[in-house]
Design a protein around this motif. Structure first.
Motif: not given
Length: 211
Positions: A66-72, A153-155, A192-193, A197-200
């Protein structure tokens, strides 16, 4: 007998007009091929994934994320900052408690109370140690939230571990004061899970994604 008479049956056969072939330098044009019925033509590899929130093309034609951070994910980052704020408030209250115990040690009536002096020394030292841990935990929450824009993914994994530990500590031993921490930490771990979240966090970092 005249061969010029067209009605003469003994005359030479009439000449057939010759078909002209294609002129030199002018290739024949072939009709455009039509796509097969029921099989639409596939888009080029570099354009796959556009229009579905994954507009950034990745290597090999795969979408880069995704180009923008998801809302979750944005909500999880805000909750981390809220947890950090509560940590700092708790650190101040615990530090004030340690200062109060140290002041009580110097009271004229309690200076000769050996049991109280020992308990005060232990309590004061323990409270200052707890204060340092609470501050460090709040700083970690701020760092994780700040890394949401560029981290990988570490974060994401570290944030989930942080949220799970915070939720457990909110249940025991800080049952009453940690209830808010527990609710927020559970929401952070869930948001995040999730798949978005994984895609971001697994997205391609080149070019840098917009926050």
């Amino acid at each position: 007998m005249s061969f010029g008479d067209p009605n003469n049956p003994y005359g030479p056969p009439p000449q057939q007009p010759q078909q002209q072939g294609p002129g030199y330098g002018y290739p024949q044009q072939t009709p455009p091929q039509q796509p097969g019925y029921g099989y639409p033509s596939a888009p080029p590899l570099g354009q796959q994934g556009y229009g579905q929130g994954y507009g950034q093309p990745g290597y090999g034609g795969y979408p880069g994320g995704p180009l923008t951070m998801p809302g979750n994910v944005k909500a999880a980052r805000v909750m981390l900052f809220v947890i950090a704020g509560f940590q700092m408030i708790g650190a101040v209250l615990i530090g004030l408690s340690a200062i109060a115990i140290k002041a009580a040690k110097n009271d004229e009536e309690l200076k000769n109370d050996v049991d109280f002096q020992q308990l005060a020394d232990f309590s004061s030292g323990a409270l200052w140690a707890i204060t340092a841990v609470v501050v460090a935990w709040g700083v970690l929450a701020i760092v994780l939230g700040a890394k949401f824009g560029s981290g990988g993914s570490g974060v994401r994994i570290t944030t989930m571990v942080f949220a799970i530990i915070t939720a457990v500590l909110g249940v025991y031993p800080f049952v009453i004061v940690g209830l808010v921490h527990t609710v927020l930490a559970v929401l952070v771990a869930v948001f995040v899970g999730k798949s978005d979240g994984a895609a971001w966090f697994n997205r391609s970092k080149y070019p840098a994604a917009h926050m």
